[in-house]
Design a protein around this motif. Structure first.
Motif, short mmCIF file in Angstrom:
data_model
loop_
_atom_site.label_atom_id
_atom_site.label_comp_id
_atom_site.label_asym_id
_atom_site.label_seq_id
_atom_site.Cartn_x
_atom_site.Cartn_y
_atom_site.Cartn_z
N GLY A 1 0.81 -1.20 0.00
CA GLY A 1 0.00 0.00 0.00
C GLY A 1 0.85 1.26 0.00
N GLU A 2 1.91 1.26 0.80
CA GLU A 2 2.80 2.42 0.85
C GLU A 2 3.52 2.61 -0.49
OE1 GLU A 2 5.37 1.68 4.10
OE2 GLU A 2 3.81 1.92 5.64
N ALA A 3 3.98 1.54 -1.09
CA ALA A 3 4.68 1.63 -2.38
C ALA A 3 3.73 2.10 -3.48
CB ALA A 3 5.28 0.28 -2.75
N ALA A 4 2.49 1.62 -3.45
CA ALA A 4 1.51 2.05 -4.45
C ALA A 4 1.19 3.53 -4.31
CB ALA A 4 0.24 1.21 -4.31
N GLY A 5 1.23 4.03 -3.09
CA GLY A 5 0.97 5.44 -2.87
C GLY A 5 2.11 6.34 -3.31
N ARG A 6 3.32 5.79 -3.33
CA ARG A 6 4.49 6.60 -3.70
C ARG A 6 4.72 6.64 -5.21
NH1 ARG A 6 6.70 4.10 1.08
NH2 ARG A 6 7.11 5.69 2.68
N TYR A 7 4.21 5.64 -5.93
CA TYR A 7 4.44 5.58 -7.37
C TYR A 7 3.11 5.27 -8.06
CZ TYR A 7 7.15 4.87 -11.66
OH TYR A 7 7.67 4.99 -12.91
N PRO A 8 2.61 6.16 -8.92
CA PRO A 8 1.31 5.94 -9.58
C PRO A 8 1.31 4.67 -10.43
CG PRO A 8 2.05 8.22 -9.84
CD PRO A 8 3.21 7.46 -9.28
N SER A 9 0.21 3.96 -10.39
CA SER A 9 0.05 2.73 -11.17
C SER A 9 1.24 1.81 -10.99
CB SER A 9 -0.16 3.05 -12.66
OG SER A 9 -1.35 3.77 -12.86
N ASN A 10 1.57 1.55 -9.75
CA ASN A 10 2.73 0.71 -9.42
C ASN A 10 2.37 -0.76 -9.63
OD1 ASN A 10 5.00 -0.53 -8.36
ND2 ASN A 10 5.18 0.93 -6.67
N TYR A 11 2.53 -1.18 -10.87
CA TYR A 11 2.18 -2.55 -11.27
C TYR A 11 2.91 -3.58 -10.42
CZ TYR A 11 1.92 -6.66 -14.38
OH TYR A 11 1.74 -7.91 -14.89
N ASN A 12 4.19 -3.32 -10.13
CA ASN A 12 4.99 -4.29 -9.37
C ASN A 12 4.47 -4.47 -7.96
OD1 ASN A 12 6.75 -4.73 -11.53
ND2 ASN A 12 7.99 -2.96 -10.98
N ALA A 13 4.04 -3.37 -7.33
CA ALA A 13 3.53 -3.46 -5.96
C ALA A 13 2.22 -4.24 -5.92
CB ALA A 13 3.33 -2.05 -5.39
N TRP A 14 1.31 -3.95 -6.85
CA TRP A 14 0.02 -4.65 -6.86
C TRP A 14 0.19 -6.11 -7.26
CZ3 TRP A 14 -3.78 -2.53 -4.35
CH2 TRP A 14 -3.86 -1.14 -4.25
N SER A 15 1.12 -6.39 -8.16
CA SER A 15 1.39 -7.79 -8.53
C SER A 15 1.91 -8.57 -7.32
CB SER A 15 2.41 -7.86 -9.67
OG SER A 15 1.88 -7.33 -10.86
N HIS A 16 2.78 -7.93 -6.56
CA HIS A 16 3.31 -8.57 -5.36
C HIS A 16 2.19 -8.82 -4.35
CE1 HIS A 16 6.31 -9.55 -2.28
NE2 HIS A 16 5.57 -8.83 -1.44
N ARG A 17 1.30 -7.87 -4.22
CA ARG A 17 0.18 -8.02 -3.28
C ARG A 17 -0.67 -9.23 -3.66
NH1 ARG A 17 -2.62 -2.75 -0.73
NH2 ARG A 17 -3.92 -3.75 0.87
N ILE A 18 -0.91 -9.40 -4.95
CA ILE A 18 -1.68 -10.56 -5.43
C ILE A 18 -0.91 -11.84 -5.17
CG2 ILE A 18 -2.47 -11.71 -7.53
CD1 ILE A 18 -3.41 -9.03 -8.56
N TRP A 19 0.40 -11.80 -5.41
CA TRP A 19 1.23 -12.98 -5.17
C TRP A 19 1.14 -13.41 -3.70
CZ3 TRP A 19 5.23 -14.45 -2.05
CH2 TRP A 19 5.94 -15.59 -2.42
N VAL A 20 1.19 -12.47 -2.80
CA VAL A 20 1.10 -12.77 -1.36
C VAL A 20 -0.23 -13.44 -1.05
CG1 VAL A 20 0.97 -11.78 0.95
CG2 VAL A 20 2.70 -10.96 -0.66
N LEU A 21 -1.32 -12.93 -1.62
CA LEU A 21 -2.63 -13.54 -1.39
C LEU A 21 -2.67 -14.97 -1.91
CD1 LEU A 21 -5.14 -10.66 -2.22
CD2 LEU A 21 -4.40 -11.45 0.03
#
Length: 350
Positions: free
Chosen positions: A106-126
């Motif tokens: 969440g913090e990384a997504a807030g620092r960089y717009p459309s942070n594909y890598n951060a959201w992909s990682h979040r999905i991977w964790v789930l």
């Protein structure tokens, strides 16, 4: 093999100065963890610090997933149990890791717009740490709602919500017998799969998935009204309505029985169920379909025609929504996206 405190200090400095080389070219990062010199938890804290400066760094996210895999293996290993750790300890540790990863993403997504890598990682964790636990999926749907309302142009964030909804569908068993007995008046009874719910509780948690999809449509309505002219919001509405349309027509086996391991490594590329669905790098087609999507689109329309009882009431409500938007909006882009959405809706009723 790097084991001294001096070498650890040098590696930390390299992370701060050159994140790419530190995680991609330097083998000592993994060696320190495998040798037991560096705790995986401490390495995750180190990576979290690095992500405050480089929130999109692919090398950092890749290394972070490797560290999490080591943690998962360690927690599930017999040696972890023989050290006096009971099952509740392992579960609590996993919960803490999941919570920490959600915050980091969440913090990384807030620092960089459309942070594909951060959201992909979040999905991977789930998928790989949380194992698509239904309760966690529901918590994520709630916790990311405010974030999405504050980032209405971030397609990756909304795609994450679409992933949550589709994962809930795939993880939930539908009591089809209720639908067959009374398909017009009864909503599907949604329960956790028997093999998973039996060990968690004596009562089967029941989730009204239709209510969740309806709430997401209403959330989309509020955002479209409040922030006109954002393509991301219209793409999200189209996706959610299509899921609802399929649910009302009874979900096909491919959606209800799909295993989380069927498509590993493709966390943000599961829009194949949406006719004309857009990926984060694609724009909504306004005047027609992209040529590359025509074949898949035609196949999906044929399948829709075979599904029973189209969601006529839902379609009517969507057309009313579009009429309301067009009658009040002064934004050219808003009108363009509304008309494109109407054209797409027409294909569902054909």
């Amino acid at each position: 093999m790097a084991e001294s405190s001096e070498e650890v200090a040098v590696l930390v400095q390299r992370v701060v100065k050159d994140i790419t080389n530190a995680f991609r070219r330097n083998p000592h990062m993994k060696e320190l963890i495998l040798s037991g010199t560096l705790s995986p938890i401490k390495d995750l804290h180190l990576g979290k610090l690095a992500l405050t400066k480089f929130p999109k760094s692919p090398e950092t996210w890749i290394h972070r997933r490797w560290v999490l895999q080591q943690l998962v293996q360690e927690t599930s290993s017999p040696s972890f149990i023989t050290k006096g750790n009971v099952g509740t300890v392992a579960a609590e540790r996993t919960q803490r890791v999941i919570q920490e990863e959600m915050e980091v993403c969440g913090e990384a997504a807030g620092r960089y717009p459309s942070n594909y890598n951060a959201w992909s990682h979040r999905i991977w964790v789930l998928q790989h740490v949380a194992k698509l636990d239904v309760k966690i999926l529901l918590d994520e749907l709630t916790s990311t709602k405010h974030w999405a309302s504050m980032h209405v142009s971030d397609h990756s964030g909304f795609h994450y919500r679409q992933f949550l909804l589709k994962s809930l569908i795939s993880q939930i068993v539908i009591d089809s017998s209720v639908l067959e007995q009374n398909p017009l008046k009864s909503e599907p009874t949604l329960v956790l799969p028997k093999d998973e719910s039996a060990g968690a509780s004596t009562e089967e948690p029941r989730i009204n998935l239709l209510h969740l999809l309806k709430a997401e449509v209403e959330f989309s309505t509020d955002l479209i009204d409040s922030y006109p002219g954002h393509e991301t919001l219209w793409c999200h509405r189209r996706h959610v309505f299509y899921l609802r349309h399929h649910l009302n027509g009874r979900l096909p086996p491919s959606m209800t029985q799909r295993s989380p391991t069927d498509s590993p490594g493709e966390p943000l590329s599961d829009l194949n169920l949406i006719p004309g669905g857009t990926s984060p790098s694609q724009a909504m087609e306004v005047d027609g379909l992209n040529d590359c999507n025509k074949q898949g689109y035609s196949q999906e329309i044929k399948r829709l025609k075979r599904t029973p009882a189209a969601d006529s009431l839902g379609l009517e409500m969507e057309h009313r929504f579009i009429d309301q938007v067009l009658s009040t909006c002064r934004n050219v882009e808003q009108a363009r996206y509304a008309n494109a959405y109407r054209k797409w809706l027409v294909t569902l009723s054909q």
